[in-house]
Write a protein that holds these residues in place. Structure first.
Motif, PDB file in Angstrom:
ATOM      1  N   GLN A 139       1.044   1.189  -5.115  1.00 30.16           N
ATOM      2  CA  GLN A 139       1.206   2.534  -4.569  1.00 30.16           C
ATOM      3  C   GLN A 139      -0.091   3.331  -4.691  1.00 30.16           C
ATOM      4  N   ILE A 140      -0.779   3.180  -5.800  1.00 29.13           N
ATOM      5  CA  ILE A 140      -2.067   3.871  -5.968  1.00 29.13           C
ATOM      6  C   ILE A 140      -3.064   3.353  -4.930  1.00 29.13           C
ATOM      7  N   PHE A 141      -3.099   2.018  -4.786  1.00 27.25           N
ATOM      8  CA  PHE A 141      -4.004   1.445  -3.785  1.00 27.25           C
ATOM      9  C   PHE A 141      -3.690   1.983  -2.394  1.00 27.25           C
ATOM     10  N   ASN A 142      -2.407   2.012  -2.025  1.00 29.59           N
ATOM     11  CA  ASN A 142      -2.032   2.493  -0.688  1.00 29.59           C
ATOM     12  C   ASN A 142      -2.498   3.926  -0.478  1.00 29.59           C
ATOM     13  N   TRP A 143      -2.375   4.748  -1.517  1.00 32.45           N
ATOM     14  CA  TRP A 143      -2.808   6.146  -1.429  1.00 32.45           C
ATOM     15  C   TRP A 143      -4.313   6.219  -1.148  1.00 32.45           C
ATOM     16  N   ILE A 144      -5.070   5.427  -1.882  1.00 40.13           N
ATOM     17  CA  ILE A 144      -6.536   5.438  -1.717  1.00 40.13           C
ATOM     18  C   ILE A 144      -6.930   4.842  -0.364  1.00 40.13           C
ATOM     19  N   HIS A 145      -6.334   3.706  -0.026  1.00 35.29           N
ATOM     20  CA  HIS A 145      -6.710   2.989   1.198  1.00 35.29           C
ATOM     21  C   HIS A 145      -6.409   3.820   2.442  1.00 35.29           C
TER      22      HIS A 145
END
Length: 518
Positions: free
Chosen positions: A34-40
């Motif tokens: 979820q953190i990655f998706n937010w950043i990406h």
């Protein structure tokens, strides 16, 4: 929105793995993804240097999941392990092994003795702080504190996972230099109370709650000590009006206060009570304010004290629904005696502000005469006079909770995030802005809460709803006036718009010209 305690978060994680039949490693993968998706979503592959600093607990494990996904999507990532002890969590170790399978550039081990000048971080880089999260229970060591200071002096954008490292979930910080100053914090499932307290809000400029799929039944059924109040929470409190309603259905507010040179306080509170929806408002004031108040607010009835300059004898025949007392009242000896006599015989619900609070502080034995669920609206200095001094914000909240429980009163702690305290329960408001730091803003709030109680809202609902409306009105007003030029009267003028805003739907983004429906 419920704000879960550290213990409740751990319990929610445990129940989620059991009820969803997944491992704690799977839940960590979900959180890190979820953190990655937010950043990406925001970076779309932009090639800047990303420094992911991981602790050796579960927060560090989240960071390793993030770093692995960033690497596999082609980002320029350097991963560091802040390895200050040998107490590594199981899920951290699993994800440490996993990241080594996707890159030849293994995480850099920091033994907490290195020369920090060797870690190069540019002003245009991104720092991800995944060192401690909510698990911290003791101050970081000197080397870690120096690392946090390096983050700060680098001026690089700093993103913290769950909580800025060094910040506790449930107690005050010992050393402000031993905390990460985050530009943004991605908090799992709900924000943390520390984000809203005067002493600790500075450690994150912005925050966002990420849904990581914690068990829905647990989230819905678990009672929390703290709730965050926004439009979603206050809309169910709203009482619609019936077609054949009349002014008698919406109560009668008395605003009791004023003294020579301070009749404006009563003016503001009375206008706010009317604008919040009260059917009738009567002001009880000294004689000096009679003509000015009758002229300024023709909708408000006026009763005058026998004294010209201050309240000296509270005596009236009407039967108000609620009395807002204290605005501009004065604390002279004669007024103090009159206030005491009034409290001893009064049975009407009260909202007490300003000098009413100061008079209570001077003679705390009067607290036993307050009707149940009286609303007290102190700013911090007035609060200190009521409950005594505190060493930090967390101790302050405990003192207020005990005070509220002992005297069965509602205490509204006014501030950037005003907090309504009803015994052990805390309600943190989300509306409002720095423009409200202006004379008379508190008088307006007293009027709004009084007006809502007159309309049959419970004192607790009136306080929660009133604080929200007060802040939202100010938020609407700054669109025209800005922070510096906002005055209390502007807040009153936009109470109606704040009501209307409750029912506005979020604007949908418009389709670009030429875009076709699919």
């Amino acid at each position: 929105m419920k704000l879960f305690s550290k213990e409740q978060i751990y319990e929610g994680d445990k129940l989620t793995t059991e009820r969803q039949n997944i491992s704690s490693t799977d839940l960590m993968e979900r959180a890190g993804t979820q953190i990655f998706n937010w950043i990406h979503t925001r970076m779309q592959g932009a090639q800047v240097s990303i420094h992911v600093f991981c602790g050796i607990g579960n927060n560090g494990g989240d960071g390793l999941v993030l770093a692995r996904h960033l690497i596999t999507h082609g980002y320029n990532v350097t991963t560091y392990i802040v390895n200050c002890s040998d107490k590594r969590s199981k899920d951290f170790l699993i994800n440490y092994d996993r990241i080594k399978t996707v890159t030849k550039k293994w995480p850099t081990m920091l033994s907490c003795k290195e020369d920090l000048t060797e870690i190069e971080i540019g002003v245009d880089d991104i720092i991800v702080d995944a060192i401690f999260g909510i698990g911290l229970n003791r101050p970081p060591n000197d080397w870690v504190s120096s690392l946090f200071q390096k983050f700060k002096t680098s001026k690089a954008f700093t993103l913290s996972i769950d909580m800025p490292s060094g910040l506790y979930a449930d107690k005050a910080v010992e050393d402000e230099n031993a905390v990460v100053y985050a530009n943004y914090t991605l908090s799992f499932q709900s924000p943390k109370l520390a984000f809203f307290l005067p002493e600790t809000e500075k450690y994150t400029v912005q925050w966002e709650a990420l849904d990581i799929g914690i068990d829905r039944d647990y989230l819905m059924q678990t009672e929390t000590e703290v709730e965050l109040i926004s439009k979603h929470e206050v809309l169910p409190l709203y009482k619609p009006r019936k077609k054949f309603a009349h002014k008698g259905d919406f109560g009668h507010v008395m605003i009791l206060g004023g003294s020579y040179g301070k009749i404006g306080s009563v003016n503001l509170a009375s206008r706010a009570a009317l604008s919040s929806g009260a059917g009738l408002v009567t002001a009880y004031i000294p004689k000096c304010g009679y003509h000015s108040l009758q002229t300024a607010i023709p909708e408000v009835m006026v009763i005058t004290d026998d004294n010209e300059t201050h309240i000296s004898n509270i005596n009236f025949e009407i039967k108000p629904t609620v009395i807002g007392v204290g605005v501009g009242l004065d604390t002279s000896e004669e007024t103090a005696k009159t206030f005491e006599a009034f409290l001893k015989k009064n049975k009407t619900p009260l909202v007490i502000d300003a000098d009413g609070l100061n008079l209570l502080s001077q003679k705390k034995t009067l607290l036993k005469f307050l009707p149940e669920q009286t609303v007290l609206t102190p700013h911090l200095k007035e609060l200190e006079r009521l409950v005594g001094k505190w060493s930090d914000d967390f101790e302050m909240l405990k003192k207020v909770q005990s005070f509220s429980e002992k005297h069965n009163v509602i205490v509204l702690i006014k501030g950037a995030h005003s907090i309504t305290v009803n015994k052990k329960k805390l309600y943190v408001n989300t509306t409002g802005n720095p423009g409200m730091a202006t004379a008379g803003s508190g008088d307006v709030l007293t009027g709004i809460i009084s007006g809502l109680i007159a309309q049959s809202y419970t004192p607790l609902a009136a306080t929660i709803f009133g604080v929200y409306l007060h802040g939202k009105s100010a938020d609407i007003s700054i669109e025209d006036y800005g922070y510096q030029s906002l005055i209390a009267s502007h807040i009153i003028e936009t109470i109606g718009e704040a009501y209307i805003d409750l029912f506005k739907q979020p604007e949908q983004p418009q389709e670009e010209e030429g875009q076709q429906e699919k």
